[in-house]
Scaffold this motif. Structure first.
Motif, PDB file in Angstrom:
ATOM      1  N   ILE A  16       0.397  -1.397   0.284  1.00 56.52           N
ATOM      2  CA  ILE A  16       0.251   0.022   0.441  1.00 56.52           C
ATOM      3  C   ILE A  16       0.974   1.162   0.204  1.00 56.52           C
ATOM      4  O   ILE A  16       0.866   2.479  -1.212  1.00 56.52           O
ATOM      5  N   MET A  17       1.631   1.223   0.966  1.00 56.48           N
ATOM      6  CA  MET A  17       3.182   2.263   0.861  1.00 56.48           C
ATOM      7  C   MET A  17       3.771   2.545  -0.541  1.00 56.48           C
ATOM      8  O   MET A  17       3.215   3.533  -0.639  1.00 56.48           O
ATOM      9  N   GLU A  18       3.540   1.058  -1.566  1.00 56.34           N
ATOM     10  CA  GLU A  18       4.927   1.625  -2.225  1.00 56.34           C
ATOM     11  C   GLU A  18       3.588   2.143  -3.254  1.00 56.34           C
ATOM     12  O   GLU A  18       4.044   3.346  -4.477  1.00 56.34           O
ATOM     13  N   ASP A  19       2.354   1.875  -3.455  1.00 52.12           N
ATOM     14  CA  ASP A  19       0.986   2.501  -4.085  1.00 52.12           C
ATOM     15  C   ASP A  19       0.992   3.979  -3.806  1.00 52.12           C
ATOM     16  O   ASP A  19       0.717   4.630  -5.112  1.00 52.12           O
ATOM     17  N   VAL A  21       2.603   6.459  -2.378  1.00 51.48           N
ATOM     18  CA  VAL A  21       4.527   7.013  -3.281  1.00 51.48           C
ATOM     19  C   VAL A  21       4.871   7.174  -4.286  1.00 51.48           C
ATOM     20  O   VAL A  21       5.366   8.489  -5.043  1.00 51.48           O
ATOM     21  N   GLY A  22       3.641   6.234  -5.199  1.00 53.02           N
ATOM     22  CA  GLY A  22       3.920   6.028  -6.678  1.00 53.02           C
ATOM     23  C   GLY A  22       4.871   6.201  -7.385  1.00 53.02           C
ATOM     24  O   GLY A  22       6.415   5.462  -7.202  1.00 53.02           O
ATOM     25  N   PRO A  23       5.482   7.375  -7.971  1.00 53.24           N
ATOM     26  CA  PRO A  23       7.631   6.995  -9.116  1.00 53.24           C
ATOM     27  C   PRO A  23       8.224   7.417  -8.236  1.00 53.24           C
ATOM     28  O   PRO A  23       9.397   6.930  -8.111  1.00 53.24           O
ATOM     29  N   THR A  24       7.996   7.309  -6.951  1.00 55.75           N
ATOM     30  CA  THR A  24       9.810   7.769  -5.893  1.00 55.75           C
ATOM     31  C   THR A  24       9.779   6.798  -5.124  1.00 55.75           C
ATOM     32  O   THR A  24       8.636   6.049  -4.626  1.00 55.75           O
ATOM     33  N   GLU A  25      10.780   6.419  -4.877  1.00 53.89           N
ATOM     34  CA  GLU A  25      11.239   4.948  -4.115  1.00 53.89           C
ATOM     35  C   GLU A  25      11.331   5.684  -2.837  1.00 53.89           C
ATOM     36  O   GLU A  25      12.033   6.943  -1.733  1.00 53.89           O
ATOM     37  N   VAL A  26      10.858   4.737  -2.210  1.00 50.83           N
ATOM     38  CA  VAL A  26      11.223   4.407  -0.977  1.00 50.83           C
ATOM     39  C   VAL A  26      12.801   3.392  -0.345  1.00 50.83           C
ATOM     40  O   VAL A  26      12.656   2.840  -0.525  1.00 50.83           O
ATOM     41  N   SER A  60       1.917  15.400   3.356  1.00 47.13           N
ATOM     42  CA  SER A  60       0.996  15.393   3.803  1.00 47.13           C
ATOM     43  C   SER A  60      -0.060  14.285   3.186  1.00 47.13           C
ATOM     44  O   SER A  60      -1.223  14.058   4.219  1.00 47.13           O
ATOM     45  N   THR A  61      -0.059  14.981   2.227  1.00 47.07           N
ATOM     46  CA  THR A  61      -1.450  13.894   1.396  1.00 47.07           C
ATOM     47  C   THR A  61      -1.119  12.249   1.587  1.00 47.07           C
ATOM     48  O   THR A  61      -1.895  11.586   1.883  1.00 47.07           O
ATOM     49  N   PHE A  62       0.278  12.551   1.061  1.00 52.71           N
ATOM     50  CA  PHE A  62       0.601  10.539   1.446  1.00 52.71           C
ATOM     51  C   PHE A  62       0.660  10.114   2.955  1.00 52.71           C
ATOM     52  O   PHE A  62      -0.337   9.126   3.107  1.00 52.71           O
ATOM     53  N   SER A  63       0.208  10.839   4.245  1.00 55.06           N
ATOM     54  CA  SER A  63       0.337  10.345   5.125  1.00 55.06           C
ATOM     55  C   SER A  63      -1.497  10.449   5.513  1.00 55.06           C
ATOM     56  O   SER A  63      -1.504   9.605   6.500  1.00 55.06           O
TER      57      SER A  63
END
Length: 81
Positions: A16-19, A21-26, A60-63
């Protein structure tokens, strides 16, 4: 019967987290446990993607989306240089 790794709660929350943040890598994750027992997950994102698609403004949207879907607190940030 044993549950497959891809179906565990941890694995589902990871994807879910990977999805989100989209194109950004964790790059990494840190769990901060405060004195009163609340957990806060700090998620470090790839600094190369900082300029991509207005990522700085979406933190903030991601959070908020992650909290709504998983009921876990998370702070998304880029590493300080």
């Amino acid at each position: 019967k044993i549950r497959p790794r891809s179906r565990t709660l941890t694995s589902v929350h990871e994807s879910i987290m990977e999805d989100i943040v989209g194109p950004t890598e964790v790059l990494g994750k840190r769990t901060r446990i405060s004195v009163d027992g609340t957990k806060l997950m700090k998620v470090i994102l790839d600094p190369k993607d900082k300029d991509k698609e207005n990522a700085e403004a979406k933190m903030s949207t991601f959070s908020a989306v992650y909290k709504k879907l998983t009921t876990k607190e998370a702070v998304f940030q880029f590493p300080e240089v």
